[in-house]
Scaffold this motif. Structure first.
Motif, mmCIF file in Angstrom:
data_model
loop_
_atom_site.group_PDB
_atom_site.id
_atom_site.type_symbol
_atom_site.label_atom_id
_atom_site.label_comp_id
_atom_site.label_asym_id
_atom_site.label_seq_id
_atom_site.Cartn_x
_atom_site.Cartn_y
_atom_site.Cartn_z
ATOM 1 N N ARG A 52 0.811 -1.224 0.000
ATOM 2 C CA ARG A 52 0.000 0.000 0.000
ATOM 3 C C ARG A 52 0.840 1.268 0.000
ATOM 4 N NH1 ARG A 52 -4.020 1.169 3.977
ATOM 5 N NH2 ARG A 52 -2.625 0.347 5.565
ATOM 6 N N GLY A 53 1.979 1.264 0.678
ATOM 7 C CA GLY A 53 2.800 2.464 0.759
ATOM 8 C C GLY A 53 3.764 2.619 -0.402
ATOM 9 N N LEU A 54 4.489 1.553 -0.713
ATOM 10 C CA LEU A 54 5.571 1.653 -1.689
ATOM 11 C C LEU A 54 5.202 1.195 -3.096
ATOM 12 C CD1 LEU A 54 8.513 0.469 0.594
ATOM 13 C CD2 LEU A 54 7.873 2.816 -0.011
ATOM 14 N N LEU A 100 8.985 10.981 -11.940
ATOM 15 C CA LEU A 100 8.590 12.172 -11.177
ATOM 16 C C LEU A 100 7.106 12.175 -10.796
ATOM 17 C CD1 LEU A 100 10.587 15.042 -12.913
ATOM 18 C CD2 LEU A 100 10.780 14.266 -10.545
ATOM 19 N N SER A 101 6.264 11.706 -11.696
ATOM 20 C CA SER A 101 4.819 11.737 -11.406
ATOM 21 C C SER A 101 4.438 10.799 -10.266
ATOM 22 C CB SER A 101 4.018 11.387 -12.660
ATOM 23 O OG SER A 101 4.284 10.053 -13.067
ATOM 24 N N GLN A 102 5.336 9.912 -9.842
ATOM 25 C CA GLN A 102 5.034 8.982 -8.749
ATOM 26 C C GLN A 102 5.495 9.499 -7.389
ATOM 27 O OE1 GLN A 102 7.115 5.552 -10.555
ATOM 28 N NE2 GLN A 102 5.137 4.499 -10.373
ATOM 29 N N VAL A 103 6.364 10.485 -7.345
ATOM 30 C CA VAL A 103 6.974 10.918 -6.088
ATOM 31 C C VAL A 103 5.924 11.330 -5.061
ATOM 32 C CG1 VAL A 103 8.467 12.660 -5.014
ATOM 33 C CG2 VAL A 103 9.198 11.500 -7.116
ATOM 34 N N ASP A 104 5.030 12.237 -5.422
ATOM 35 C CA ASP A 104 4.033 12.720 -4.458
ATOM 36 C C ASP A 104 3.102 11.610 -3.987
ATOM 37 O OD1 ASP A 104 5.103 15.266 -4.545
ATOM 38 O OD2 ASP A 104 3.662 16.013 -6.018
ATOM 39 N N GLU A 108 2.473 10.385 -0.146
ATOM 40 C CA GLU A 108 1.124 10.343 0.431
ATOM 41 C C GLU A 108 0.753 8.942 0.897
ATOM 42 O OE1 GLU A 108 -1.563 11.989 -2.468
ATOM 43 O OE2 GLU A 108 -0.403 13.852 -2.587
ATOM 44 N N ALA A 109 1.020 7.937 0.079
ATOM 45 C CA ALA A 109 0.652 6.563 0.440
ATOM 46 C C ALA A 109 1.427 6.080 1.660
ATOM 47 C CB ALA A 109 0.894 5.630 -0.749
ATOM 48 N N CYS A 110 2.716 6.368 1.717
ATOM 49 C CA CYS A 110 3.507 5.946 2.877
ATOM 50 C C CYS A 110 3.050 6.653 4.141
ATOM 51 C CB CYS A 110 4.994 6.194 2.637
ATOM 52 S SG CYS A 110 5.733 5.049 1.457
ATOM 53 N N ARG A 111 2.783 7.946 4.034
ATOM 54 C CA ARG A 111 2.311 8.699 5.214
ATOM 55 C C ARG A 111 0.932 8.225 5.668
ATOM 56 N NH1 ARG A 111 4.870 14.466 3.479
ATOM 57 N NH2 ARG A 111 6.926 14.052 4.394
ATOM 58 N N ALA A 112 0.115 7.751 4.737
ATOM 59 C CA ALA A 112 -1.209 7.236 5.109
ATOM 60 C C ALA A 112 -1.077 5.948 5.922
ATOM 61 C CB ALA A 112 -2.058 6.993 3.862
ATOM 62 N N VAL A 113 -0.067 5.136 5.618
ATOM 63 C CA VAL A 113 0.124 3.866 6.319
ATOM 64 C C VAL A 113 0.952 4.074 7.595
ATOM 65 C CG1 VAL A 113 0.995 1.496 6.131
ATOM 66 C CG2 VAL A 113 -0.043 2.599 4.142
ATOM 67 N N ARG A 114 2.015 4.861 7.487
ATOM 68 C CA ARG A 114 2.918 5.160 8.627
ATOM 69 C C ARG A 114 3.273 6.636 8.553
ATOM 70 N NH1 ARG A 114 8.018 2.221 9.360
ATOM 71 N NH2 ARG A 114 7.592 2.400 11.572
ATOM 72 N N PRO A 115 2.611 7.497 9.319
ATOM 73 C CA PRO A 115 2.758 8.950 9.174
ATOM 74 C C PRO A 115 4.188 9.490 9.252
ATOM 75 C CG PRO A 115 0.885 8.443 10.559
ATOM 76 C CD PRO A 115 1.592 7.138 10.293
#
Length: 180
Positions: A52-54, A100-104, A108-115
Motif C-alpha cells: 500500500r505504501g511503496l 517524477l509523477s510517482q513521487v508525491d 502520500e501513500a507511505c504517510r497514510a500507512v505510517r505517518p
C-alpha cells in the motif's frame, strides 16, 4: 571493442521527462540479477506497507517463510520472518527508480500507512528527486526519479565535471563514440 555500451534497452526505467510513464508492474519470472532480503518481525504488516505504501505487489509467497515482492522488472524484495529487527534504520540505503509523477503519491501513500515514515522529497546535485522511507523493518528505502535535464543547469555542469556529457549541450552529443 569498447568497454562501454548503451544498456538503456535493458532497463525498465523510462527516459526522464514531464510525461514519463512508469512501466507496468512486471509479473514474469526471471533469474534475478540482484535482490534484497529484508527480515521482519511482522510479515503481514511489512507486506501491507510495501504494497500500500511503496507500490509493490506480492509476486508469490511461501506461508510463514517468505514473501516475494516486486514493482518493476529487477525491483525484487524478499521479506522473511525474523525474531526481531534493528531498533534503528542503518546508514545503508536501498534505492528504487521511479518517475517524477510517482513521487508525491509515494509520499502520500507511505504517510497514510505510517505517518512518520517519509523524509523529503529533496532534489539532488545529480538531477534526481528523492524520497527516503523508513519501512516497518527499519530498512532505509529511497525512491529516486530522474528530472529532465536543462543543459545550462548546475546539475548538467555537475555531471559534465565527472565526465558525463549531457545530450543537447553541443559537447559530446555523439553518445555512440567508443571509449577506450
Amino acid at each position: 571493442m569498447s568497454d562501454y555500451y548503451e544498456a538503456f534497452e535493458m532497463s525498465p526505467v523510462p527516459a526522464p521527462g514531464p510525461d514519463a510513464v512508469p512501466p507496468e508492474p512486471f509479473r514474469g519470472i526471471y533469474g534475478m540479477p540482484a535482490f534484497v532480503t529484508i527480515p521482519t518481525s511482522d510479515l503481514a504488516a511489512s507486506v501491507d506497507f510495501w504494497v500500500r505504501g511503496l507500490g509493490f505487489f506480492e509476486l508469490f509467497g511461501i506461508p510463514g517463510r517468505l514473501v516475494h515482492l516486486r514493482r518493476w522488472a529487477f525491483q525484487d524484495v524478499l521479506l522473511v520472518p525474523a525474531a526481531s529487527v534493528p531498533e534503528r534504520a542503518p546508514a545503508m540505503r536501498l534505492s528504487f527508480a521511479c518517475v517524477l509523477s510517482q513521487v508525491d503519491s509515494i509520499v502520500e501513500a507511505c504517510r497514510a500507512v505510517r505517518p512518520d515514515s517519509v523524509e523529503g522529497p529533496r532534489d539532488t546535485p545529480w538531477n534526481t528527486r528523492d524520497v527516503e522511507v523508513i519501512t516497518p523493518e527499519n530498512a532505509r528505502i529511497v525512491f529516486t526519479a530522474a528530472k529532465p535535464l536543462d543543459p545550462a543547469s548546475q546539475e548538467a555542469r555537475n555531471l559534465e565535471a565527472i565526465g558525463i556529457t549531457p545530450p543537447g549541450t553541443g559537447r559530446g552529443d555523439d553518445n555512440n563514440e567508443e571509449h577506450g
